[in-house]
Design an enzyme around this catalytic site. Sequence first.
Site, PDB file in Angstrom:
ATOM      1  N   LYS A 132       0.871  -1.178   0.000  1.00 58.08           N
ATOM      2  CA  LYS A 132       0.000   0.000   0.000  1.00 58.08           C
ATOM      3  C   LYS A 132       0.905   1.223   0.000  1.00 58.08           C
ATOM      4  O   LYS A 132       2.032   1.165   0.508  1.00 58.08           O
ATOM      5  CB  LYS A 132      -0.886   0.011   1.254  1.00 58.08           C
ATOM      6  CG  LYS A 132      -2.146   0.807   1.092  1.00 58.08           C
ATOM      7  CD  LYS A 132      -3.261   0.025   0.438  1.00 58.08           C
ATOM      8  CE  LYS A 132      -4.437   0.927   0.119  1.00 58.08           C
ATOM      9  NZ  LYS A 132      -5.607   0.171  -0.361  1.00 58.08           N
ATOM     10  N   ASP A 136      -6.995   4.291  -4.574  1.00 63.13           N
ATOM     11  CA  ASP A 136      -7.635   4.139  -3.263  1.00 63.13           C
ATOM     12  C   ASP A 136      -8.240   5.515  -2.979  1.00 63.13           C
ATOM     13  O   ASP A 136      -8.471   6.292  -3.926  1.00 63.13           O
ATOM     14  CB  ASP A 136      -6.623   3.703  -2.192  1.00 63.13           C
ATOM     15  CG  ASP A 136      -7.284   3.287  -0.874  1.00 63.13           C
ATOM     16  OD1 ASP A 136      -7.876   2.203  -0.817  1.00 63.13           O
ATOM     17  OD2 ASP A 136      -7.224   4.060   0.103  1.00 63.13           O
TER      18      ASP A 136
HETATM   19  P1  NDP Z   1     -12.875   7.690  -2.705  1.00 65.25           P
HETATM   20  O1  NDP Z   1     -11.795   8.685  -2.502  1.00 65.25           O
HETATM   21  O2  NDP Z   1     -13.441   7.496  -4.064  1.00 65.25           O
HETATM   22  O3  NDP Z   1     -14.103   8.010  -1.717  1.00 65.25           O
HETATM   23  C1  NDP Z   1     -13.908   8.035  -0.336  1.00 65.25           C
HETATM   24  C2  NDP Z   1     -15.228   8.418   0.323  1.00 65.25           C
HETATM   25  O4  NDP Z   1     -15.102   8.271   1.722  1.00 65.25           O
HETATM   26  C3  NDP Z   1     -15.607   9.864   0.077  1.00 65.25           C
HETATM   27  O5  NDP Z   1     -16.984   9.990   0.075  1.00 65.25           O
HETATM   28  C4  NDP Z   1     -14.975  10.553   1.282  1.00 65.25           C
HETATM   29  O6  NDP Z   1     -15.566  11.795   1.618  1.00 65.25           O
HETATM   30  C5  NDP Z   1     -15.239   9.541   2.366  1.00 65.25           C
HETATM   31  N1  NDP Z   1     -14.236   9.693   3.421  1.00 65.25           N
HETATM   32  C6  NDP Z   1     -12.889   9.623   3.285  1.00 65.25           C
HETATM   33  N2  NDP Z   1     -12.280   9.858   4.467  1.00 65.25           N
HETATM   34  C7  NDP Z   1     -13.279  10.082   5.351  1.00 65.25           C
HETATM   35  C8  NDP Z   1     -13.304  10.366   6.734  1.00 65.25           C
HETATM   36  N3  NDP Z   1     -12.161  10.466   7.436  1.00 65.25           N
HETATM   37  N4  NDP Z   1     -14.508  10.503   7.326  1.00 65.25           N
HETATM   38  C9  NDP Z   1     -15.662  10.392   6.609  1.00 65.25           C
HETATM   39  N5  NDP Z   1     -15.698  10.130   5.294  1.00 65.25           N
HETATM   40  C10 NDP Z   1     -14.526   9.970   4.683  1.00 65.25           C
HETATM   41  O7  NDP Z   1     -12.300   6.310  -2.119  1.00 65.25           O
HETATM   42  P2  NDP Z   1     -12.804   4.827  -2.399  1.00 65.25           P
HETATM   43  O8  NDP Z   1     -14.268   4.796  -2.575  1.00 65.25           O
HETATM   44  O9  NDP Z   1     -11.923   4.263  -3.429  1.00 65.25           O
HETATM   45  O10 NDP Z   1     -12.396   4.107  -1.029  1.00 65.25           O
HETATM   46  C11 NDP Z   1     -13.303   4.007   0.078  1.00 65.25           C
HETATM   47  C12 NDP Z   1     -12.852   2.890   1.004  1.00 65.25           C
HETATM   48  O11 NDP Z   1     -12.816   1.649   0.264  1.00 65.25           O
HETATM   49  C13 NDP Z   1     -11.435   3.035   1.589  1.00 65.25           C
HETATM   50  O12 NDP Z   1     -11.416   2.444   2.871  1.00 65.25           O
HETATM   51  C14 NDP Z   1     -10.579   2.203   0.642  1.00 65.25           C
HETATM   52  O13 NDP Z   1      -9.384   1.775   1.249  1.00 65.25           O
HETATM   53  C15 NDP Z   1     -11.537   1.052   0.378  1.00 65.25           C
HETATM   54  N6  NDP Z   1     -11.245   0.275  -0.818  1.00 65.25           N
HETATM   55  C16 NDP Z   1     -11.216   0.861  -2.050  1.00 65.25           C
HETATM   56  C17 NDP Z   1     -10.964   0.103  -3.171  1.00 65.25           C
HETATM   57  C18 NDP Z   1     -11.041   0.670  -4.546  1.00 65.25           C
HETATM   58  O14 NDP Z   1     -10.991  -0.122  -5.503  1.00 65.25           O
HETATM   59  N7  NDP Z   1     -11.188   1.958  -4.739  1.00 65.25           N
HETATM   60  C19 NDP Z   1     -10.640  -1.321  -3.049  1.00 65.25           C
HETATM   61  C20 NDP Z   1     -10.792  -1.868  -1.718  1.00 65.25           C
HETATM   62  C21 NDP Z   1     -11.054  -1.069  -0.659  1.00 65.25           C
HETATM   63  P3  NDP Z   1     -14.767  13.175   1.322  1.00 65.25           P
HETATM   64  O15 NDP Z   1     -14.887  13.378  -0.150  1.00 65.25           O
HETATM   65  O16 NDP Z   1     -15.465  14.193   2.142  1.00 65.25           O
HETATM   66  O17 NDP Z   1     -13.340  12.951   1.771  1.00 65.25           O
END
Ligand code: NDP
Length: 447
Positions: A126, A166
């Site tokens: 990562k 991510d």
């Molecule tokens: P994105 O950046 O596309 O979206 C993240 C979302 O989570 C946004 O809505 C963001 O809101 C919110 N968020 C982030 N940090 C916080 C926080 N501290 N408190 C509240 N809301 C928060 O990321 P992904 O959708 O790609 O990833 C989301 C999760 O899924 C993560 O845990 C990631 O590790 C996991 N994941 C992702 C994969 C992928 O293929 N993308 C694969 C496997 C797991 P805001 O815009 O306000 O920050």
Amino acid sequence: MKKSIEVFMQKVKARNGNEPEFLQAVQEVAETVIPFIATQDIYKGKDILLRMVEPERVIMFRIPWVNDQGEIRVNRGYRVQMNSAIGPYKGGLRFHPSVNVSVLKFLAFEQVFKNSLTTLPMGGAKGGSDFDPKRKSDNEIMRFCHSFMSELFRSIGPNTDIPAGDIGVGSREIGYLFGMYRKIKNEFTGVLTGKGLSWGGSLIRPEATGYGTVYFAQSMLATRNHTIKGKDVAISGSGNVAQYAAEKIIQLGGKVLTLSDSSGYIYDKNGIDQEKLEFVMELKNIKRGRINEYTKKYPSAEFVKGETPWNTPCDIALPCATQNELNGEDAIKLLTNGCICVCEGANMPSTPEAITEFHKAKILFAPGKASNAGGVATSGLEMTQNSLRYSWTREQVDKKLREIMNNIHTSCIAYGTDENGYVDYVKGANIAGFVKVADAMLAQGIV
Ligand code: NDP
């Protein structure tokens, strides 16, 4: 057994005392894997778990870049290469101000187990930066990504380490990162996944994590003769994972009630349908707006500032935002309101206290390392297509994704079913993921 786990954790804490997220992830694995090791002669006296918690390599570097005002900015970049016993390192890049060594070590550690569960030959890693992409112009993002890759390129390669996206790293950032890698190395290879379709990407990769999470929820629900159809679903996040989890729930006849971002959540009592979801996708992916703007377009919905969606009555909860976003109190609220299934789209979104509540209530609970593995699995399929210099159809990739999620579910049942028939998916995922990596490490000697 409790004593063995305590002694093990003391050793891990002595070296990693300032890394709370990493210690949380290790503790969860230790509690299920150490009792299993004790029953297996081949692992005895090999300190195999102690070796697995030590990254093979941690790379940290400077990322200088220039903002639109001509001012110099400096961020910190990382790549944690955790374990390559079963294949080249694979895992996403995160751009978020909260990124530090502890967060990346927890994510890389989880990734080792997750990648093993997919049955594809991928080790775990990562990386990322404490850079905050919010309110940055396109040009600033590009300059940052180029500077990031001008250092990271030394440590990655299509047979060494293949990063993906991510939090904060989507198709735009992957494009800028790939462009700089290609320029510096003068080669066109599958060094990153999540690429655009016209330059080596795979169909279904953007959808894969969210879709895969819902496929996993379907398999869990089937064990209790339930389906998604007609179920009320609370989803957190509004990024890549949340959007496509919502899309698949809608396709399967469920009702999506909530989405969120770090400013709060929206609740739409009428359900977020495909048309409303497309508005959210444009808002978040193109306009890069905030989720509260949903209520301006759809006034019957409400925005709850600064809160997470877990006091919404629902049958299914899909936490898809970030780590530790669902705590013990949230878990109790969900259970009181009748939730029967929690399936993690994010990595480690439920705190240990929340997981204890779910297990006590014997509801269906899937940890992210099993349920969100569809993203990295499809990245693995993208790597295969790149090596073959060939592209599979949407239907072919989706079918493979379904099969992989189904197989992961079967592995969790095989290792996680207790004597009363309750499936502890945490235990199942940890042990199934551990066995393949541990066996490969043993076969390769003390490396
Ligand atoms: P994105 O950046 O596309 O979206 C993240 C979302 O989570 C946004 O809505 C963001 O809101 C919110 N968020 C982030 N940090 C916080 C926080 N501290 N408190 C509240 N809301 C928060 O990321 P992904 O959708 O790609 O990833 C989301 C999760 O899924 C993560 O845990 C990631 O590790 C996991 N994941 C992702 C994969 C992928 O293929 N993308 C694969 C496997 C797991 P805001 O815009 O306000 O920050």
